[in-house]
Design a protein around this motif. Structure first.
Motif, short mmCIF file in Angstrom:
data_model
loop_
_atom_site.label_atom_id
_atom_site.label_comp_id
_atom_site.label_asym_id
_atom_site.label_seq_id
_atom_site.Cartn_x
_atom_site.Cartn_y
_atom_site.Cartn_z
N UNK A 199 0.82 -1.21 0.00
CA UNK A 199 0.00 0.00 0.00
C UNK A 199 0.85 1.26 0.00
N UNK A 200 2.07 1.17 0.49
CA UNK A 200 2.98 2.31 0.46
C UNK A 200 3.87 2.29 -0.79
N UNK A 201 3.47 1.51 -1.78
CA UNK A 201 4.15 1.55 -3.07
C UNK A 201 5.30 0.58 -3.23
N UNK A 202 5.47 -0.36 -2.30
CA UNK A 202 6.58 -1.31 -2.38
C UNK A 202 6.20 -2.49 -3.27
N UNK A 203 7.08 -2.81 -4.21
CA UNK A 203 6.92 -4.01 -5.03
C UNK A 203 7.51 -5.18 -4.26
N UNK A 204 6.68 -6.13 -3.87
CA UNK A 204 7.11 -7.21 -2.98
C UNK A 204 7.49 -8.47 -3.76
N UNK A 205 8.55 -9.12 -3.29
CA UNK A 205 8.85 -10.50 -3.67
C UNK A 205 8.73 -11.34 -2.41
N UNK A 206 8.10 -12.51 -2.54
CA UNK A 206 7.86 -13.36 -1.39
C UNK A 206 9.01 -14.35 -1.20
N UNK A 207 9.56 -14.41 0.00
CA UNK A 207 10.60 -15.37 0.34
C UNK A 207 10.01 -16.36 1.33
N UNK A 208 9.87 -17.61 0.88
CA UNK A 208 9.22 -18.63 1.71
C UNK A 208 10.18 -19.79 1.93
N UNK A 209 10.41 -20.13 3.19
CA UNK A 209 11.31 -21.23 3.56
C UNK A 209 10.48 -22.50 3.75
N UNK A 210 10.92 -23.57 3.08
CA UNK A 210 10.20 -24.83 3.24
C UNK A 210 11.17 -25.95 3.53
N UNK A 211 10.72 -26.92 4.32
CA UNK A 211 11.61 -27.96 4.84
C UNK A 211 11.02 -29.36 4.62
N UNK A 212 11.00 -29.83 3.38
CA UNK A 212 10.53 -31.20 3.16
C UNK A 212 11.53 -32.19 3.75
N UNK A 213 11.12 -33.31 4.33
CA UNK A 213 9.73 -33.79 4.40
C UNK A 213 8.97 -33.30 5.62
N UNK A 214 9.60 -32.42 6.42
CA UNK A 214 8.94 -31.98 7.66
C UNK A 214 7.75 -31.06 7.37
N UNK A 215 7.84 -30.28 6.29
CA UNK A 215 6.69 -29.49 5.85
C UNK A 215 6.13 -30.12 4.58
N UNK A 216 4.83 -30.00 4.41
CA UNK A 216 4.15 -30.70 3.31
C UNK A 216 4.05 -29.83 2.07
N UNK A 217 3.70 -30.46 0.96
CA UNK A 217 3.43 -29.73 -0.27
C UNK A 217 2.23 -28.79 -0.07
N UNK A 218 1.32 -29.20 0.82
CA UNK A 218 0.17 -28.35 1.10
C UNK A 218 0.60 -27.04 1.75
N UNK A 219 1.61 -27.10 2.63
CA UNK A 219 2.10 -25.88 3.27
C UNK A 219 2.71 -24.95 2.24
N UNK A 220 3.45 -25.51 1.28
CA UNK A 220 4.03 -24.70 0.21
C UNK A 220 2.93 -24.10 -0.66
#
Length: 405
Positions: A199-220
């Motif tokens: 909303x303040x004009x920032x172009x965002x890129x999302x950084x998401x950390x995932x840890x298979x097999x502890x995190x699922x494909x559904x979490x991603x």
């Protein structure tokens, strides 16, 4: 009513002086992105207004998307008529008739960009007002606080009438304040932080950390779908998947339990900073709210921020949970955020993390790791996905669960 155009009025960007043109150009580009799948729609971003020519497109669909574009103060669906008083009066009467139930007073507001047109603004206001009073004797004129404003724009290519003013999202066009990297978990807070930054004009890129097999494909998929929700405000967003399994396993093996969260978050921040430098990001955003959880005390922030000199911006830092949830509901991320797919922030979480970690101890424990090797292997495994507005990733099972909530 079949509208022919939507007239968009600028918000805060209208005060930007010498930068006004670049702000308007960016807004025009963002509008084109959110309407990219409607090729018949044409956008013209002028100095005083932005005009969206529908050319037969569904006006309701266009209106719903424009409501989410930052940089728009408000807008009005308009109907184009022939350049005669008779055509103008006939359409104005139709507009008033459709809103009679809630209308007691009105006024006519005319703008004339084509000064060759024989009727000037004052004459049009007077003649059209008299015509409408005669057609609807139950109405009266109120030039200060009318229930209804009939707007008339006289241009070289026609006369455009409107009687609705729809509020926009306000703020600044996404991209006018540079690029930021949002540390996106699957929780409630970080999507709200991303929304407020955008909303303040920032172009965002999302950084998401995932840890298979502890995190699922559904979490991603959940994190990607949250990105799709935020992309409605900008058109598309780059989603960076950062593999984090090796780092989490190594930290768990070599760092005392109380400092697991601190060192883990230091590594996350190092990786986000490295990606920001590589991809020309100017700041890091996250969803930390002061005092909400153990890792969000000022002592924890001090111990974690130590690994980078990049600005770390926390748009929700002073909001309580109720306030954050309200925004999440408003931007339609809340129901997704509460789906029970664990992200890497919740796995390996110690039962009693340090709420006031010591910076020097955090550095000592981190020195037990091959920081450079762990980081390089994680960075080598980064995958980048372009997520479009409203794009869906979760399967039907998750959708069914969401409906039960």
């Amino acid at each position: 009513m079949q509208y022919s155009e939507i007239m968009v009025r600028y918000g805060e960007l209208s005060t930007k002086g010498k930068n006004r043109k670049s702000f308007i150009d960016r807004l025009g580009s963002n509008v084109r992105k959110v309407l990219h799948d409607l090729p018949e729609v044409k956008i013209q971003a002028n100095r005083d207004r932005l005009h969206v020519s529908l050319n037969g497109a569904d006006s309701d669909q266009v209106v719903d998307r424009l409501k989410l574009v930052f940089g728009i103060q408000n807008f009005s669906p308009s109907v184009k008529v022939d350049r005669t008083f008779e055509a103008t009066a006939e359409m104005a009467a139709q507009m008033v008739k459709e809103q009679l139930g809630t209308t007691k007073t009105f006024k006519v507001n005319t703008r004339r960009s084509d000064h060759q047109f024989p009727i000037d603004t004052n004459e049009m206001n007077t003649r059209l007002g008299e015509y409408l009073l005669e057609a609807f004797p139950e109405l009266s004129v109120d030039v200060h606080q009318p229930d209804l404003v009939v707007r008339v724009e006289i241009r070289a290519n026609g006369i455009f009438l409107s009687s609705q003013t729809i509020q926009g999202a306000g703020g600044l066009p996404v991209g006018t304040s540079g690029k930021g990297m949002l540390m996106l978990s699957g929780g409630i807070d970080s999507p709200v932080a991303g929304y407020l930054g955008m909303k303040r004009g920032v172009s965002m890129e999302m950084v998401h950390f995932f840890s298979p097999p502890y995190t699922s494909e559904q979490a991603l998929a959940k994190a990607q779908e949250l990105t799709g929700k935020l992309a409605r405000y900008s058109g598309t967003i780059q989603f960076l998947q950062v593999p984090f399994t090796e780092i989490q396993e190594t930290v768990k093996e070599k760092v005392p339990e109380g400092y697991l969260m601190t060192v883990q978050r230091r590594m996350m921040l190092r990786l986000t900073a490295a990606l920001a430098l590589k991809r020309h990001g100017l700041a890091i955003f996250n969803g930390e709210s002061l005092g909400q959880v153990a890792s969000q005390t000022m002592e924890s922030m001090l111990a974690i921020n130590d690994v980078t000199t990049l600005p770390i911006l926390r748009p929700v830092v002073s909001l309580d949970k109720t306030e954050i949830i309200k925004i999440a509901e408003d931007i339609d991320t809340y129901q997704l955020s509460i789906l029970p797919f664990e992200d890497c922030c919740t796995i390996f979480a110690p039962p009693s993390p340090k709420t006031k970690p010591n910076l020097e101890r955090a550095r000592v424990y981190e020195s037990r790791l091959d920081v450079e090797g762990l980081m390089q292997r994680a960075l080598d495994g980064v995958k980048i996905v372009e997520v479009h507005a409203g794009e869906e990733f979760l399967n039907q099972e998750a959708d069914a669960f969401a409906e039960l909530l």
